[in-house]
Design a protein around this motif. Structure first.
Motif, PDB file in Angstrom:
ATOM      1  N   PRO A 132       0.845  -1.195   0.000  1.00 49.34           N
ATOM      2  CA  PRO A 132       0.000   0.000   0.000  1.00 49.34           C
ATOM      3  C   PRO A 132       0.883   1.249   0.000  1.00 49.34           C
ATOM      4  N   GLN A 133       0.420   2.284  -0.705  1.00 49.01           N
ATOM      5  CA  GLN A 133       1.269   3.486  -0.836  1.00 49.01           C
ATOM      6  C   GLN A 133       1.192   4.330   0.433  1.00 49.01           C
ATOM      7  N   LYS A 134       1.791   3.840   1.482  1.00 50.29           N
ATOM      8  CA  LYS A 134       1.753   4.547   2.766  1.00 50.29           C
ATOM      9  C   LYS A 134       3.154   4.978   3.144  1.00 50.29           C
ATOM     10  N   ARG A 135       3.221   6.196   3.614  1.00 44.69           N
ATOM     11  CA  ARG A 135       4.516   6.763   3.978  1.00 44.69           C
ATOM     12  C   ARG A 135       5.176   5.980   5.104  1.00 44.69           C
ATOM     13  N   GLU A 136       4.336   5.528   6.052  1.00 50.00           N
ATOM     14  CA  GLU A 136       4.926   4.795   7.186  1.00 50.00           C
ATOM     15  C   GLU A 136       5.597   3.493   6.721  1.00 50.00           C
ATOM     16  N   TYR A 137       5.073   2.903   5.652  1.00 52.27           N
ATOM     17  CA  TYR A 137       5.688   1.691   5.125  1.00 52.27           C
ATOM     18  C   TYR A 137       7.028   2.026   4.472  1.00 52.27           C
ATOM     19  N   PHE A 138       7.046   3.153   3.811  1.00 48.31           N
ATOM     20  CA  PHE A 138       8.305   3.596   3.192  1.00 48.31           C
ATOM     21  C   PHE A 138       9.379   3.757   4.270  1.00 48.31           C
ATOM     22  N   GLN A 139       8.994   4.447   5.347  1.00 45.86           N
ATOM     23  CA  GLN A 139       9.966   4.702   6.419  1.00 45.86           C
ATOM     24  C   GLN A 139      10.413   3.406   7.087  1.00 45.86           C
ATOM     25  N   LEU A 140       9.446   2.538   7.284  1.00 42.64           N
ATOM     26  CA  LEU A 140       9.721   1.271   7.945  1.00 42.64           C
ATOM     27  C   LEU A 140      10.718   0.433   7.138  1.00 42.64           C
ATOM     28  N   LEU A 141      10.471   0.332   5.848  1.00 44.70           N
ATOM     29  CA  LEU A 141      11.326  -0.520   5.021  1.00 44.70           C
ATOM     30  C   LEU A 141      12.698   0.113   4.804  1.00 44.70           C
ATOM     31  N   THR A 142      12.735   1.417   4.752  1.00 44.27           N
ATOM     32  CA  THR A 142      14.048   2.084   4.651  1.00 44.27           C
ATOM     33  C   THR A 142      14.851   1.803   5.926  1.00 44.27           C
ATOM     34  N   GLN A 143      14.136   1.815   7.054  1.00 49.00           N
ATOM     35  CA  GLN A 143      14.802   1.527   8.328  1.00 49.00           C
ATOM     36  C   GLN A 143      15.355   0.095   8.344  1.00 49.00           C
ATOM     37  N   VAL A 144      14.578  -0.837   7.812  1.00 48.26           N
ATOM     38  CA  VAL A 144      15.057  -2.229   7.753  1.00 48.26           C
ATOM     39  C   VAL A 144      16.350  -2.288   6.944  1.00 48.26           C
ATOM     40  N   ALA A 145      16.328  -1.631   5.774  1.00 42.04           N
ATOM     41  CA  ALA A 145      17.494  -1.710   4.880  1.00 42.04           C
ATOM     42  C   ALA A 145      18.716  -1.025   5.466  1.00 42.04           C
ATOM     43  N   THR A 146      18.510   0.100   6.116  1.00 39.34           N
ATOM     44  CA  THR A 146      19.676   0.877   6.559  1.00 39.34           C
ATOM     45  C   THR A 146      20.134   0.531   7.978  1.00 39.34           C
ATOM     46  N   GLN A 147      19.201   0.126   8.831  1.00 41.75           N
ATOM     47  CA  GLN A 147      19.586  -0.119  10.226  1.00 41.75           C
ATOM     48  C   GLN A 147      19.378  -1.554  10.692  1.00 41.75           C
ATOM     49  N   GLY A 148      18.681  -2.343   9.893  1.00 42.16           N
ATOM     50  CA  GLY A 148      18.371  -3.711  10.321  1.00 42.16           C
ATOM     51  C   GLY A 148      19.604  -4.584  10.420  1.00 42.16           C
ATOM     52  N   SER A 149      19.609  -5.487  11.398  1.00 47.97           N
ATOM     53  CA  SER A 149      20.743  -6.402  11.561  1.00 47.97           C
ATOM     54  C   SER A 149      20.685  -7.467  10.469  1.00 47.97           C
ATOM     55  N   GLU A 150      21.787  -8.193  10.314  1.00 52.69           N
ATOM     56  CA  GLU A 150      21.832  -9.284   9.333  1.00 52.69           C
ATOM     57  C   GLU A 150      20.786 -10.344   9.664  1.00 52.69           C
ATOM     58  N   GLU A 151      20.637 -10.628  10.991  1.00 51.65           N
ATOM     59  CA  GLU A 151      19.651 -11.639  11.424  1.00 51.65           C
ATOM     60  C   GLU A 151      18.241 -11.212  11.014  1.00 51.65           C
ATOM     61  N   LEU A 152      17.964  -9.925  11.217  1.00 47.38           N
ATOM     62  CA  LEU A 152      16.622  -9.422  10.890  1.00 47.38           C
ATOM     63  C   LEU A 152      16.379  -9.522   9.383  1.00 47.38           C
ATOM     64  N   LYS A 153      17.374  -9.120   8.614  1.00 43.65           N
ATOM     65  CA  LYS A 153      17.209  -9.150   7.156  1.00 43.65           C
ATOM     66  C   LYS A 153      17.016 -10.587   6.664  1.00 43.65           C
ATOM     67  N   ARG A 154      17.792 -11.470   7.240  1.00 46.27           N
ATOM     68  CA  ARG A 154      17.687 -12.873   6.842  1.00 46.27           C
ATOM     69  C   ARG A 154      16.285 -13.401   7.201  1.00 46.27           C
ATOM     70  N   PHE A 155      15.818 -13.025   8.391  1.00 48.04           N
ATOM     71  CA  PHE A 155      14.474 -13.455   8.824  1.00 48.04           C
ATOM     72  C   PHE A 155      13.420 -12.904   7.865  1.00 48.04           C
ATOM     73  N   LEU A 156      13.539 -11.638   7.522  1.00 43.72           N
ATOM     74  CA  LEU A 156      12.542 -11.015   6.639  1.00 43.72           C
ATOM     75  C   LEU A 156      12.656 -11.512   5.201  1.00 43.72           C
ATOM     76  N   HIS A 157      13.775 -12.141   4.906  1.00 37.82           N
ATOM     77  CA  HIS A 157      13.932 -12.724   3.577  1.00 37.82           C
ATOM     78  C   HIS A 157      13.242 -14.092   3.515  1.00 37.82           C
ATOM     79  N   GLN A 158      13.232 -14.742   4.685  1.00 37.65           N
ATOM     80  CA  GLN A 158      12.695 -16.111   4.697  1.00 37.65           C
ATOM     81  C   GLN A 158      11.236 -16.184   5.124  1.00 37.65           C
ATOM     82  N   GLN A 159      10.801 -15.239   5.931  1.00 37.11           N
ATOM     83  CA  GLN A 159       9.456 -15.308   6.504  1.00 37.11           C
ATOM     84  C   GLN A 159       8.685 -14.032   6.227  1.00 37.11           C
ATOM     85  N   GLU A 160       7.352 -14.180   6.298  1.00 34.93           N
ATOM     86  CA  GLU A 160       6.510 -12.984   6.156  1.00 34.93           C
ATOM     87  C   GLU A 160       6.050 -12.536   7.529  1.00 34.93           C
TER      88      GLU A 160
END
Lengths: 323, 365
Positions: free
Chosen positions: A135-163
């Motif tokens: 959905p075109q929501k600003r909060e989603y934009f901010q959230l996903l940018t935060q994942v990419a820029t500040q998320g740990s490797e474990e978090l990214k790996r988890f978000l790659h494997q699970q929804e």
């Protein structure tokens, strides 16, 4: 469209350290290895020429599988030197979204890179969020940018494997990295809705009790869930959810327990199903039973009448704390 | 006097011709912008990290394209009080964390409908003597009735209409102390000023921009001693550590300043919110303990306290009101079911007429 060249290159010329266009935090290429071993590389990866060799634009799984198979030369599509980083990133995205669903970690990476390569937030949301089924929501934009820029490797790996739901992710990102790290193994074994539940329970209990999620994770009872090595991961996670549910809803849990206890005390007949409103909003209780003849019917009625006359039966109708 | 700061006034070009537009612009010295579509405001506001908070600083003057009067939707399966809502202002400058308008209204800014003649024409049928006594109407469901009064004087204009209405009651529900202009008005049984009251901790933590509860009670007292009709709403009642002590303090203070015989009614309603309000909590108030209480999804589809907890809250508040305010003060519950009415008030209205009777002017008026 800038022209590309089809070339055959030495695999060693590809610089695998250069991951500027890589969207996945974890490249699972093992399934591709036997396929390439059988029929060879069918689709050439997209590659760009850089100072110290060649850089993969798209086709990471193919390149890594070829490395695994010790293939010396592979066909590649060499991008035009005029293509900008943004042009190339858009090509990577297009190639991927048309053939598979991107994981949340990949969407996060793509959004962050699009911004890094010069696209505005509004343009990314308008042009790419629909492509990512977001959905075109600003909060989603901010959230996903935060994942990419500040998320740990474990978090990214988890978000790659699970929804995980975006609401649950928003809350999960407010947990300190250490707490995230501890909880990811639990989240991995649970269903989509259970993941949401567990994250919300942690956040709501912490808010209600005025403590942090970290403090909550230091609770002795919770620590026991981390230590039970003889129990399966899924069982541990489900037990943790149940424990959290009771902590989150102590009153409702205790009322339900009391009803169970009363029914046991009354030796409630198993063949009579008793249903009450689990939210306790409605005072009505329903019973349902089957019978095949008059004798069975009267027998059950007689049984229920005797139960109904016992003082403990009245406890089923408790509506206030004072009763 | 409770004042609010506004950053900008957007004026729809069709709203320029109305006297209320001119009155507002004369009283508020802030930048203005004439627009022909509210999309402009949306674009502006979406740049903000908190569009709801930003919207509270923006006024939008427009024509009412829909209906000015609508029945209060109340909530399914609960006892309805038959309230009518005046849609003259949408949105509120006070930023209460629990306010469902955050999810209910489409636009986060404050819209003032300036076509007062149309509003008055919509209200005229409600001034008929044939209507049942005790029918209540007010703008206080979708805004604070007096928050913008220093700039709009809209409530005064409404009051002029209802002043001599034979039966329908205009309720001006507020959290503010904007009563100065009413002090010289002669009282009318058809105009009731009512205040939302809460425990001081809740007012301080959850009602950003609203005056302290003591000031609200003192404002009410100023009107009550002049013979004006006043009412109070303990809504939403919130379960928190120390709730009993704090609510008792407010109730004690209320009756110390205003004798119960001067109070027209008091309503009680426990914290509740629709499912879509969860998104607001997540965006704006996720760490607030008040939203982490033990709640269930009720028969009306709203989050509510676990029923025994609601009954406990109501029972204690009811006892306090009766202890300090006596037995004769009219009390009712907002958005509660028959079981709770019977348990707390020992009665339930069988027909709407019974509720209207509760709100009807006292006999000695």
């Amino acid at each position: 469209m800038k022209r590309m060249k089809l070339l055959t290159v030495c695999l060693e010329a590809i610089n695998l350290k250069e991951k500027k266009f890589c969207l996945s935090p974890f490249i699972d290429y093992q399934k591709l290895v036997p396929s390439i071993a059988r029929v060879g590389l069918l689709v050439p990866p997209l590659v760009k020429s850089i100072d110290n060799g060649l850089m993969v634009i798209s086709g990471w799984r193919r390149v890594l599988a070829c490395y695994d198979l010790k293939i010396e030369t592979i066909p590649i599509l060499l991008t035009s030197a005029e293509a900008t980083d943004l042009d190339l990133l858009v090509q990577v995205i297009e190639e991927n979204v048309t053939t598979r669903s991107l994981s949340l970690a990949e969407k996060a990476e793509a959004i962050s890179k699009l911004q890094q390569f010069g696209l505005s937030e509004a343009k990314i949301m308008a042009d790419f969020f629909p492509r990512f089924s977001l959905p075109q929501k600003r909060e989603y934009f901010q959230l996903l940018t935060q994942v990419a820029t500040q998320g740990s490797e474990e978090l990214k790996r988890f978000l790659h494997q699970q929804e995980i739901s975006m609401e649950a992710l928003a809350i999960f990102l407010t947990f300190p990295p250490e707490a995230q790290k501890k909880l990811i193994p639990f989240l991995q074994t649970l269903s989509y809705s259970q993941r949401r539940e567990i994250v919300f329970y942690f956040q709501e209990i912490a808010s209600r009790d005025g403590c942090s999620v970290e403090d909550l994770l230091k609770n002795k009872e919770i620590l026991a869930f981390f230590d039970h090595s003889e129990v399966s991961s899924r069982s541990k996670s489900e037990a943790l959810i149940e424990w959290l549910r009771q902590k989150r809803y102590p009153l409702i849990t205790s009322w339900k327990k009391e009803i169970d206890q009363t029914l046991r005390e009354l030796s409630w007949p198993q063949e009579v199903h008793l249903a009450y409103d689990p939210t306790f909003e409605r005072p009505e209780i329903k019973v349902c039973f089957s019978f095949c003849n008059q004798a069975q019917f009267l027998f059950l009625l007689d049984k229920l009448k005797k139960i109904g006359e016992r003082p403990a039966f009245r406890r089923l109708f408790r509506r206030t704390f004072e009763e | 006097m409770t004042r609010f700061d506004f950053k900008i006034i957007f004026i729809h070009k069709q709203a320029l011709k109305y006297p209320l537009t001119a009155r507002i612009l004369a009283r508020l010295q802030v930048p203005t912008e004439i627009i022909d579509d509210s999309l402009v405001i949306r674009e502006e506001i979406e740049k903000s990290p908190d569009p709801i908070a930003a919207g509270k600083k923006i006024l939008y003057l427009a024509q009412q394209k829909g209906k000015f009067i609508k029945p209060c939707p109340c909530t399914p399966r609960m006892i309805r009080c038959g309230y009518l809502i005046i849609n003259s202002i949408l949105g509120c400058p006070i930023d209460c964390s629990y306010c469902i308008l955050q999810a209910y209204l489409d636009d986060p800014w404050i819209t003032i409908f300036v076509d007062e003649d149309k509003l008055e024409n919509s209200l005229r049928p409600l001034l008929k003597a044939s209507l049942p006594a005790g029918l209540r109407i007010g703008p206080g469901e979708l805004t604070d009735s007096l928050a913008l009064e220093p700039y709009t004087r809209q409530a005064e204009r409404l009051a002029q209409l209802f002043y001599r209405s034979s039966r329908t009651i205009l309720e001006l529900k507020t959290k503010t102390t904007n009563i100065d202009s009413w002090l010289d008005w002669p009282p009318s049984p058809n105009i009731v000023f009512s205040w939302s009251l809460n425990a001081e901790t809740i007012a301080k933590e959850e009602e950003k921009g609203a005056p302290p509860v003591g000031e609200r009670i003192r404002a009410a007292a100023q009107l009550a001693i002049r013979g004006h009709q006043v009412g109070f709403h303990f809504d939403p009642l919130i379960y928190f550590e120390g709730w009993e002590r704090e609510y008792e303090k407010v109730i004690k203070e209320l009756f110390a300043l205003i004798p119960s015989k001067l109070i027209r009614w008091i309503s009680l309603g426990a914290l509740r919110y629709p499912l879509n309000f969860r998104k607001i909590i997540l965006l704006r108030f996720r760490h607030k303990a008040i939203f982490a209480s033990e709640m269930i999804i009720g028969r009306d589809g709203k989050f509510r306290y676990f029923k025994p907890l609601r009954i406990k809250l109501y029972t204690r508040i009811y006892e306090m009101i009766r202890d300090y305010g006596g037995e004769n003060l009219p009390l009712y519950l907002c958005m509660e079911d028959e079981e709770v009415w019977e348990l707390i008030l020992k009665k339930k209205p069988e027909r709407r007429k019974d509720l209207f009777l509760l709100f009807s002017p006292p006999v000695n008026n």
